[in-house]
Scaffold this active site. Structure first.
Site, PDB file in Angstrom:
ATOM      1  N   LYS A   1      35.470   5.989  -4.986  1.00 36.79           N
ATOM      2  CA  LYS A   1      36.869   6.388  -4.771  1.00 36.79           C
ATOM      3  C   LYS A   1      36.944   7.658  -3.920  1.00 36.79           C
ATOM      4  O   LYS A   1      37.704   7.734  -2.957  1.00 36.79           O
ATOM      5  CB  LYS A   1      37.545   6.641  -6.127  1.00 36.79           C
ATOM      6  CG  LYS A   1      38.872   7.378  -6.034  1.00 36.79           C
ATOM      7  CD  LYS A   1      39.504   7.636  -7.373  1.00 36.79           C
ATOM      8  CE  LYS A   1      39.072   8.886  -8.088  1.00 36.79           C
ATOM      9  NZ  LYS A   1      39.635  10.149  -7.592  1.00 36.79           N
ATOM     10  N   ASN A   2      36.146   8.667  -4.288  1.00 36.49           N
ATOM     11  CA  ASN A   2      36.281   9.964  -3.624  1.00 36.49           C
ATOM     12  C   ASN A   2      35.649  10.008  -2.238  1.00 36.49           C
ATOM     13  O   ASN A   2      35.726  11.017  -1.549  1.00 36.49           O
ATOM     14  CB  ASN A   2      35.739  11.087  -4.519  1.00 36.49           C
ATOM     15  CG  ASN A   2      36.659  11.319  -5.705  1.00 36.49           C
ATOM     16  OD1 ASN A   2      37.785  10.819  -5.736  1.00 36.49           O
ATOM     17  ND2 ASN A   2      36.178  12.055  -6.695  1.00 36.49           N
TER      18      ASN A   2
ATOM     19  N   ARG B   1      46.823  13.657  -5.714  1.00 37.38           N
ATOM     20  CA  ARG B   1      46.684  14.920  -4.985  1.00 37.38           C
ATOM     21  C   ARG B   1      45.920  14.744  -3.678  1.00 37.38           C
ATOM     22  O   ARG B   1      46.136  15.483  -2.719  1.00 37.38           O
ATOM     23  CB  ARG B   1      45.939  15.937  -5.841  1.00 37.38           C
ATOM     24  CG  ARG B   1      46.542  16.176  -7.172  1.00 37.38           C
ATOM     25  CD  ARG B   1      45.649  17.077  -7.958  1.00 37.38           C
ATOM     26  NE  ARG B   1      45.377  18.292  -7.205  1.00 37.38           N
ATOM     27  CZ  ARG B   1      46.179  19.323  -7.143  1.00 37.38           C
ATOM     28  NH1 ARG B   1      47.311  19.309  -7.809  1.00 37.38           N
ATOM     29  NH2 ARG B   1      45.876  20.378  -6.434  1.00 37.38           N
TER      30      ARG B   1
ATOM     31  N   CYS C   1      47.887  20.031 -12.268  1.00 37.28           N
ATOM     32  CA  CYS C   1      47.707  18.705 -12.856  1.00 37.28           C
ATOM     33  C   CYS C   1      46.986  18.842 -14.184  1.00 37.28           C
ATOM     34  O   CYS C   1      46.747  19.954 -14.647  1.00 37.28           O
ATOM     35  CB  CYS C   1      46.979  17.768 -11.905  1.00 37.28           C
ATOM     36  SG  CYS C   1      45.235  18.104 -11.795  1.00 37.28           S
TER      37      CYS C   1
ATOM     38  N   ARG D   1      44.605  23.703  -9.429  1.00 40.65           N
ATOM     39  CA  ARG D   1      44.168  23.029  -8.206  1.00 40.65           C
ATOM     40  C   ARG D   1      44.988  23.390  -6.960  1.00 40.65           C
ATOM     41  O   ARG D   1      45.640  22.536  -6.358  1.00 40.65           O
ATOM     42  CB  ARG D   1      44.122  21.511  -8.426  1.00 40.65           C
ATOM     43  CG  ARG D   1      43.261  21.145  -9.615  1.00 40.65           C
ATOM     44  CD  ARG D   1      43.106  19.674  -9.776  1.00 40.65           C
ATOM     45  NE  ARG D   1      42.261  19.082  -8.768  1.00 40.65           N
ATOM     46  CZ  ARG D   1      42.088  17.771  -8.633  1.00 40.65           C
ATOM     47  NH1 ARG D   1      42.716  16.950  -9.435  1.00 40.65           N
ATOM     48  NH2 ARG D   1      41.297  17.286  -7.701  1.00 40.65           N
TER      49      ARG D   1
ATOM     50  N   ASP E   1      33.071  15.581 -12.895  1.00 42.12           N
ATOM     51  CA  ASP E   1      33.675  14.262 -13.129  1.00 42.12           C
ATOM     52  C   ASP E   1      32.888  13.430 -14.145  1.00 42.12           C
ATOM     53  O   ASP E   1      33.296  12.310 -14.469  1.00 42.12           O
ATOM     54  CB  ASP E   1      33.804  13.486 -11.807  1.00 42.12           C
ATOM     55  CG  ASP E   1      34.864  14.087 -10.904  1.00 42.12           C
ATOM     56  OD1 ASP E   1      35.681  14.882 -11.393  1.00 42.12           O
ATOM     57  OD2 ASP E   1      34.875  13.766  -9.701  1.00 42.12           O
TER      58      ASP E   1
ATOM     59  N   ILE F   1      34.137  24.279 -13.043  1.00 43.34           N
ATOM     60  CA  ILE F   1      34.890  23.899 -11.836  1.00 43.34           C
ATOM     61  C   ILE F   1      36.407  23.967 -12.078  1.00 43.34           C
ATOM     62  O   ILE F   1      37.136  24.545 -11.287  1.00 43.34           O
ATOM     63  CB  ILE F   1      34.504  22.470 -11.356  1.00 43.34           C
ATOM     64  CG1 ILE F   1      32.982  22.332 -11.197  1.00 43.34           C
ATOM     65  CG2 ILE F   1      35.227  22.113 -10.057  1.00 43.34           C
ATOM     66  CD1 ILE F   1      32.349  23.147 -10.103  1.00 43.34           C
TER      67      ILE F   1
ATOM     68  N   ARG G   1      43.236   4.251 -11.765  1.00 45.42           N
ATOM     69  CA  ARG G   1      43.142   5.039 -10.534  1.00 45.42           C
ATOM     70  C   ARG G   1      41.723   5.061 -10.001  1.00 45.42           C
ATOM     71  O   ARG G   1      41.511   5.240  -8.803  1.00 45.42           O
ATOM     72  CB  ARG G   1      43.580   6.485 -10.807  1.00 45.42           C
ATOM     73  CG  ARG G   1      45.054   6.652 -11.043  1.00 45.42           C
ATOM     74  CD  ARG G   1      45.398   8.101 -11.100  1.00 45.42           C
ATOM     75  NE  ARG G   1      44.658   8.807 -10.060  1.00 45.42           N
ATOM     76  CZ  ARG G   1      44.247  10.059 -10.147  1.00 45.42           C
ATOM     77  NH1 ARG G   1      44.520  10.769 -11.201  1.00 45.42           N
ATOM     78  NH2 ARG G   1      43.578  10.605  -9.159  1.00 45.42           N
TER      79      ARG G   1
HETATM   80  N1  EPU Z   1      40.046  25.407  -5.193  1.00 42.61           N
HETATM   81  C1  EPU Z   1      40.836  26.487  -4.876  1.00 42.61           C
HETATM   82  N2  EPU Z   1      41.556  26.435  -3.706  1.00 42.61           N
HETATM   83  C2  EPU Z   1      41.506  25.375  -2.862  1.00 42.61           C
HETATM   84  C3  EPU Z   1      40.697  24.266  -3.203  1.00 42.61           C
HETATM   85  C4  EPU Z   1      39.970  24.317  -4.362  1.00 42.61           C
HETATM   86  O1  EPU Z   1      40.899  27.477  -5.607  1.00 42.61           O
HETATM   87  O2  EPU Z   1      42.182  25.404  -1.822  1.00 42.61           O
HETATM   88  C5  EPU Z   1      39.259  25.435  -6.428  1.00 42.61           C
HETATM   89  C6  EPU Z   1      39.737  24.365  -7.434  1.00 42.61           C
HETATM   90  O3  EPU Z   1      40.832  24.796  -8.187  1.00 42.61           O
HETATM   91  C7  EPU Z   1      38.484  24.163  -8.259  1.00 42.61           C
HETATM   92  C8  EPU Z   1      37.368  24.328  -7.214  1.00 42.61           C
HETATM   93  O4  EPU Z   1      37.950  25.042  -6.134  1.00 42.61           O
HETATM   94  O5  EPU Z   1      38.374  25.182  -9.222  1.00 42.61           O
HETATM   95  C9  EPU Z   1      36.738  23.058  -6.702  1.00 42.61           C
HETATM   96  O6  EPU Z   1      37.750  22.112  -6.433  1.00 42.61           O
HETATM   97  P1  EPU Z   1      37.637  21.062  -5.233  1.00 42.61           P
HETATM   98  O7  EPU Z   1      38.546  21.517  -4.140  1.00 42.61           O
HETATM   99  O8  EPU Z   1      36.210  20.838  -4.900  1.00 42.61           O
HETATM  100  O9  EPU Z   1      38.251  19.776  -5.901  1.00 42.61           O
HETATM  101  P2  EPU Z   1      39.049  18.662  -5.132  1.00 42.61           P
HETATM  102  O10 EPU Z   1      38.520  18.569  -3.762  1.00 42.61           O
HETATM  103  O11 EPU Z   1      40.508  18.844  -5.319  1.00 42.61           O
HETATM  104  C10 EPU Z   1      37.409  16.686  -5.649  1.00 42.61           C
HETATM  105  C11 EPU Z   1      37.491  15.339  -6.318  1.00 42.61           C
HETATM  106  C12 EPU Z   1      37.680  15.537  -7.819  1.00 42.61           C
HETATM  107  C13 EPU Z   1      36.464  16.333  -8.332  1.00 42.61           C
HETATM  108  C14 EPU Z   1      36.347  17.665  -7.564  1.00 42.61           C
HETATM  109  C15 EPU Z   1      35.113  18.472  -7.943  1.00 42.61           C
HETATM  110  C16 EPU Z   1      38.451  13.960  -4.590  1.00 42.61           C
HETATM  111  C17 EPU Z   1      39.594  13.142  -4.111  1.00 42.61           C
HETATM  112  N3  EPU Z   1      38.613  14.592  -5.756  1.00 42.61           N
HETATM  113  O12 EPU Z   1      38.634  17.350  -5.942  1.00 42.61           O
HETATM  114  O13 EPU Z   1      37.680  14.243  -8.404  1.00 42.61           O
HETATM  115  O14 EPU Z   1      36.619  16.604  -9.692  1.00 42.61           O
HETATM  116  O15 EPU Z   1      36.290  17.408  -6.155  1.00 42.61           O
HETATM  117  O16 EPU Z   1      33.967  17.751  -7.704  1.00 42.61           O
HETATM  118  O17 EPU Z   1      37.406  13.992  -3.958  1.00 42.61           O
HETATM  119  C18 EPU Z   1      38.207  12.639 -10.041  1.00 42.61           C
HETATM  120  O18 EPU Z   1      37.714  11.783  -9.297  1.00 42.61           O
HETATM  121  O19 EPU Z   1      38.517  12.392 -11.234  1.00 42.61           O
HETATM  122  C19 EPU Z   1      38.440  13.987  -9.532  1.00 42.61           C
HETATM  123  C20 EPU Z   1      39.255  14.863 -10.125  1.00 42.61           C
END
Ligand code: EPU
Length: 424
Positions: free
Chosen positions: A22-23, A92, A116, A121, A309, A331, A403
């Site tokens: 998915k990701n 998101r 969320c 996030r 995850d 995280i 999802r």
């Molecule tokens: N963060 C910030 N600012 C930003 C972006 C991130 O502070 O602008 C922080 C987040 O709050 C978090 C950390 O950085 O504390 C890491 O978050 P990340 O941005 O890596 O998460 P994401 O990209 O929003 C993806 C996956 C998630 C997975 C996370 C961590 C996708 C679509 N989603 O989310 O997947 O948990 O990386 O590996 O790729 C899931 O599949 O259930 C899921 C939540």
């Protein structure tokens, strides 16, 4: 609304085929916006989230058709349009179109996601990166309005924390920017590598794949390409943990064992027999010996650390161990929503801040109950708990599961589990 019924206490035996990730599918589908023409994506899972991003692309003028697990996406005529709150609040990852739209059209208007079920996030890293490229970003009535006159210019972008979708968004913007971009402290998740392979196939120039520093030389145009989505490491990990929890012998096929270094180590430490082959992993745990399951600590970390995850699923497993374990979630600040539900099934878990202490109650420690799914991975931890628990577990709000898990009921049934859906 549908609920999931799990009759627990049956060991799992057999083989299960992992779907595309998915990701990885979500950013790769978004990346098709970067070039006119017909893109081909193979091994695309049919999930609620992939359908959501495809309907978003359709609103932006793209056309697509699916043939089995292959998607053909035609991005010849892309129009400027809002990405509404209704879409972003259901998924998101909709913010992933920001980078490609800036590259292709020089502007984008996307609703700012709210918090969320797993944390706040924010997307401040994404915005800061675009601003480095000369883009003006304004917040207007809950929308991020990003625009630039002419072409973006390459820049150095540093991530305070290696953000997965942040790295992907900045990468997708940078490939069409003028000059050199250096992304420092980039996420190293395999899904980022999958996106880099696609972008390179489209004509982009990117160095540093798999490392935390990526260097991009911008190009003027990109072309469509054919890319295969990598296997879903989180889905694979979920079935392996389920097999350890219920006992039995399960082979997870069409997966990349090398994408699961931390989990395979932890499952072995916990006492399971893990056999890795080319493209598959077999987990054996004699159902009669489940009392030998050991408590093992985990700490979630960016890749290649233990994935957040798979935290909830491992916690469900640990409630069945004969020891104590400490789970540290580093995280997301609020990713323990499953704890209260697991407690309803008899688990002994205490949390303080980002730490959870699980006192395992042994293989017969859980009993079925009515529980509520709160997010995608919390839901799969409840399924795992239900498979190992005595009696019947009823999980409501299973749209979360849909999802991210393709044909969960079919795949678990294939392993001998008693699982089915019913109307609430
Ligand atoms: N963060 C910030 N600012 C930003 C972006 C991130 O502070 O602008 C922080 C987040 O709050 C978090 C950390 O950085 O504390 C890491 O978050 P990340 O941005 O890596 O998460 P994401 O990209 O929003 C993806 C996956 C998630 C997975 C996370 C961590 C996708 C679509 N989603 O989310 O997947 O948990 O990386 O590996 O790729 C899931 O599949 O259930 C899921 C939540």
């Amino acid at each position: 609304m549908e609920k999931l019924i799990v009759e627990g206490g049956k060991p799992l035996y057999g083989e299960v085929r992992v779907s595309g990730a998915k990701n990885a599918a979500l950013p790769l589908i978004a990346a098709t916006l970067l070039a006119p023409g017909v893109h081909v994506l193979k091994n695309v899972p049919d999930l609620r989230d992939t359908r959501t991003i495809l309907s978003l692309l359709k609103e932006l003028g793209a056309m697509w058709r699916r043939d089995g697990d292959t998607l053909f996406i035609d991005c010849t005529d892309i129009v400027y349009d809002d990405v509404s709150y209704d879409l972003v609040k259901t998924m998101r990852a909709s913010v992933l179109v920001l980078g490609p739209l800036l590259g292709r059209l020089g502007r984008a208007r996307v609703s700012l996601p709210g918090g969320c079920a797993i944390g706040e996030r924010p997307i401040n890293f994404h915005i800061r990166g675009f601003e480095r490229f000369g883009v003006t970003c304004r917040l207007e009535q809950g929308y991020v309005e990003a625009a630039i006159d002419g072409r973006m210019h390459g820049a150095t972008v540093y991530f305070d924390i290696p953000s997965v979708t942040g790295t992907e968004n900045i990468l997708m913007a940078s490939v069409l920017a003028e000059g050199t971009t250096v992304i420092k402290n980039a996420a190293r998740e395999p899904e980022v590598g999958n996106l880099i392979d696609m972008l390179v196939g489209m004509g982009a120039s990117i160095e540093g794949r798999g490392s935390s520093q990526l260097t991009v030389q911008g190009v003027e145009t990109l072309r469509p390409t054919t890319t295969e989505i990598i296997p879903d490491r989180i889905e694979a990990g979920t079935y392996l943990i389920a097999a350890a929890a219920a006992g039995g012998e399960v082979t997870v096929n069409r997966c990349c064992p090398e994408h699961l270094p931390a989990l395979l180590e932890k499952l072995t430490e916990a006492g399971a027999e893990v056999v890795v082959a080319d493209g598959s992993v077999t987990l054996r745990f004699d159902p009669q010996q489940r009392r030998l399951l050991r408590g093992v600590d985990i700490k979630t970390m960016p890749y290649p650390g233990y994935p957040t995850d798979l935290q909830a699923q491992f916690m469900a497993l640990m409630t069945l161990s004969s020891g104590i374990c400490v789970i540290r979630e580093t995280i997301f600040e609020n990713r323990f929503m499953h704890v209260a539900e697991l407690r309803r099934m008899g688990a002994d878990i205490r949390t303080e801040g980002s730490n959870a202490v699980v006192a395992g109650r042994g293989p017969n420690g859980l009993s079925g109950a009515r529980v509520m799914a709160t997010d995608l991975r919390a839901s799969s931890s409840l399924v795992i708990a239900g498979l190992a628990a005595a009696n019947r577990t009823e999980i409501s709000r299973i749209y979360h599961l849909e999802r991210g898990y393709e044909d969960l009921v079919g795949k678990l049934t294939g392993l001998g589990a008693s699982v089915w859906k019913e109307q609430e």
